[in-house]
Scaffold this active site. Structure first.
Site, PDB file in Angstrom:
ATOM      1  N   LYS A 179      -3.427   1.000  15.414  1.00 35.98           N
ATOM      2  CA  LYS A 179      -3.628   2.121  14.473  1.00 35.98           C
ATOM      3  C   LYS A 179      -2.698   1.940  13.268  1.00 35.98           C
ATOM      4  O   LYS A 179      -2.463   0.802  12.861  1.00 35.98           O
ATOM      5  CB  LYS A 179      -3.447   3.453  15.201  1.00 35.98           C
ATOM      6  CG  LYS A 179      -4.327   3.527  16.460  1.00 35.98           C
ATOM      7  CD  LYS A 179      -4.452   4.882  17.092  1.00 35.98           C
ATOM      8  CE  LYS A 179      -5.387   4.810  18.291  1.00 35.98           C
ATOM      9  NZ  LYS A 179      -5.598   6.086  18.944  1.00 35.98           N
ATOM     10  N   GLU A 219     -14.662   5.521  24.452  1.00 35.77           N
ATOM     11  CA  GLU A 219     -13.390   6.226  24.306  1.00 35.77           C
ATOM     12  C   GLU A 219     -13.633   7.736  24.231  1.00 35.77           C
ATOM     13  O   GLU A 219     -13.954   8.259  23.152  1.00 35.77           O
ATOM     14  CB  GLU A 219     -12.679   5.786  23.016  1.00 35.77           C
ATOM     15  CG  GLU A 219     -12.338   4.325  22.967  1.00 35.77           C
ATOM     16  CD  GLU A 219     -11.131   4.046  22.059  1.00 35.77           C
ATOM     17  OE1 GLU A 219     -10.210   3.352  22.511  1.00 35.77           O
ATOM     18  OE2 GLU A 219     -11.098   4.543  20.907  1.00 35.77           O
ATOM     19  N   GLY A 263      -4.703   9.411  23.130  1.00 35.57           N
ATOM     20  CA  GLY A 263      -3.368   9.838  22.725  1.00 35.57           C
ATOM     21  C   GLY A 263      -2.889  11.108  23.402  1.00 35.57           C
ATOM     22  O   GLY A 263      -1.897  11.702  23.004  1.00 35.57           O
ATOM     23  N   SER A 284      -5.694   6.571  26.661  1.00 37.77           N
ATOM     24  CA  SER A 284      -4.504   6.649  27.517  1.00 37.77           C
ATOM     25  C   SER A 284      -4.464   5.577  28.612  1.00 37.77           C
ATOM     26  O   SER A 284      -4.009   5.846  29.727  1.00 37.77           O
ATOM     27  CB  SER A 284      -4.342   8.053  28.109  1.00 37.77           C
ATOM     28  OG  SER A 284      -4.205   9.015  27.070  1.00 37.77           O
ATOM     29  N   ASN A 316      -5.090  -1.598  19.898  1.00 36.09           N
ATOM     30  CA  ASN A 316      -5.369  -0.993  18.594  1.00 36.09           C
ATOM     31  C   ASN A 316      -4.054  -0.359  18.131  1.00 36.09           C
ATOM     32  O   ASN A 316      -3.659   0.682  18.634  1.00 36.09           O
ATOM     33  CB  ASN A 316      -6.474   0.063  18.733  1.00 36.09           C
ATOM     34  CG  ASN A 316      -6.694   0.842  17.446  1.00 36.09           C
ATOM     35  OD1 ASN A 316      -6.171   0.489  16.389  1.00 36.09           O
ATOM     36  ND2 ASN A 316      -7.476   1.919  17.534  1.00 36.09           N
ATOM     37  N   GLU A 376     -11.302   8.311  15.361  1.00 31.17           N
ATOM     38  CA  GLU A 376     -10.419   8.825  14.304  1.00 31.17           C
ATOM     39  C   GLU A 376     -11.067   8.641  12.932  1.00 31.17           C
ATOM     40  O   GLU A 376     -10.885   9.462  12.036  1.00 31.17           O
ATOM     41  CB  GLU A 376      -9.044   8.138  14.393  1.00 31.17           C
ATOM     42  CG  GLU A 376      -8.239   8.685  15.577  1.00 31.17           C
ATOM     43  CD  GLU A 376      -7.235   7.716  16.177  1.00 31.17           C
ATOM     44  OE1 GLU A 376      -6.909   6.702  15.542  1.00 31.17           O
ATOM     45  OE2 GLU A 376      -6.789   7.981  17.316  1.00 31.17           O
ATOM     46  N   HIS A 381     -14.330   3.940  15.146  1.00 32.30           N
ATOM     47  CA  HIS A 381     -13.334   4.617  15.976  1.00 32.30           C
ATOM     48  C   HIS A 381     -13.438   6.124  15.746  1.00 32.30           C
ATOM     49  O   HIS A 381     -13.698   6.572  14.632  1.00 32.30           O
ATOM     50  CB  HIS A 381     -11.922   4.120  15.624  1.00 32.30           C
ATOM     51  CG  HIS A 381     -10.910   4.559  16.632  1.00 32.30           C
ATOM     52  ND1 HIS A 381     -10.368   5.828  16.624  1.00 32.30           N
ATOM     53  CD2 HIS A 381     -10.368   3.936  17.707  1.00 32.30           C
ATOM     54  CE1 HIS A 381      -9.521   5.945  17.641  1.00 32.30           C
ATOM     55  NE2 HIS A 381      -9.512   4.805  18.316  1.00 32.30           N
TER      56      HIS A 381
HETATM   57  P1  13P Z   1      -4.421   5.743  23.314  1.00 29.52           P
HETATM   58  O1  13P Z   1      -4.393   4.543  24.215  1.00 29.52           O
HETATM   59  O2  13P Z   1      -3.162   5.967  22.557  1.00 29.52           O
HETATM   60  O3  13P Z   1      -4.916   6.972  24.040  1.00 29.52           O
HETATM   61  O4  13P Z   1      -5.524   5.420  22.183  1.00 29.52           O
HETATM   62  C1  13P Z   1      -6.775   4.980  22.554  1.00 29.52           C
HETATM   63  C2  13P Z   1      -7.475   4.507  21.347  1.00 29.52           C
HETATM   64  O5  13P Z   1      -7.848   5.286  20.482  1.00 29.52           O
HETATM   65  C3  13P Z   1      -7.687   3.063  21.194  1.00 29.52           C
HETATM   66  O6  13P Z   1      -8.580   2.784  20.173  1.00 29.52           O
END
Ligand code: 13P
Length: 250
Positions: free
Chosen positions: A11, A166, A172, A212, A9, A96, A94
């Site tokens: 982002k 997740e 992150g 992560s 992803n 976010e 997601h």
């Molecule tokens: P990270 O791997 O940067 O922690 O992000 C995970 C994520 O949100 C994947 O959709």
């Protein structure tokens, strides 16, 4: 045996020229894997990525979509539009988007249904916040999110849904859930699916872990009983690092 699905992803990262050279590099690095490889890229990279990935084993997904087919929704992109250019997957719900853009369990459910209407395969994200985890609500949150997301889908549709567990506190942050914790939560999600849709469905549905994931922890996570691969954020931005996650068995 369920297959492993490793999805990146990106982002809000990568310009079209960066996407093209990334996929050029990744192609050779993952060509021999038996795992499924997906890159979920920004809308503006979709077309370039699809062109570059043609004839490879890399599949392309979007990171969101609207649930309506078309209409007066300025700034939105529909499932029909994604399908028309050849997109195969779409991330839905997601954390976010739930956190910053008012995504709700109800809109997630509508988007999943719209994805299937357009023959897109949804990658549906569920996960608890740190506060919810610390107050012992993880199981309740993730099973409720799963149930509401999948509400009204057929057995076949659920089998074709990818779920990404997740935990929000692991995204992150460099904090990964232990493989045991992540596997347990994923088992709870699978049991919830078994209760509603039956064991034939729960045995087949792909459930990834995200938060992560890196080349250093991928093997430990992906070799557990219930984790069927990963949804990778930060570590998917570098093709070499991402390829090591895809080729985690080596
Ligand atoms: P990270 O791997 O940067 O922690 O992000 C995970 C994520 O949100 C994947 O959709």
């Amino acid at each position: 045996m369920r297959r492993k699905v490793i999805a990146g992803n990106w982002k809000m990262n990568m310009l079209p020229n960066e996407a093209i050279s990334y996929i050029e590099k990744l192609t050779g690095l993952v060509k021999d894997t038996k795992n499924e490889v997906i890159l979920c890229v920004p809308y503006t990279d979709l077309f370039y990525s699809l062109m570059q990935a043609q004839g490879t084993n890399i599949k392309i997904g979007a990171q969101n979509m609207h649930f309506e087919e078309k209409g007066a929704y300025t700034g939105e992109v529909s499932g029909q539009m994604l399908k028309a250019i050849g997109v195969e997957y779409v991330i839905i719900g997601h954390s976010e988007r739930r956190q910053y853009y008012n995504e709700t369990d109800e809109s997630v459910n509508k988007k999943i249904k719209a994805a299937f209407e357009n023959n897109l395969k949804p990658i549906v994200c569920v996960g608890e916040s740190l506060e919810q985890r610390e107050s012992g609500k993880t199981k309740e949150i993730i099973t409720t999110q799963t149930r509401l997301a999948l509400d009204g889908l057929s057995k076949d549709q659920v089998k074709n849904t990818i779920i990404a567990y997740e935990p929000i506190w692991a995204i992150g942050t460099g904090k990964t859930a232990t493989s045991e914790d992540a596997n347990n939560s994923i088992k709870e999600i699978r049991e919830e699916i078994e209760k509603i849709y039956g064991k034939d469905v729960s045995d087949e549905v792909i459930i990834q872990y995200g938060g992560s994931v890196k080349s250093k922890n991928a093997k430990e996570l992906f070799e557990t009983s219930d984790i069927d691969g990963g949804l990778v954020g930060g570590a998917s931005l570098d093709p070499e690092e991402f390829s090591k996650i895809v080729n985690y068995e080596e």
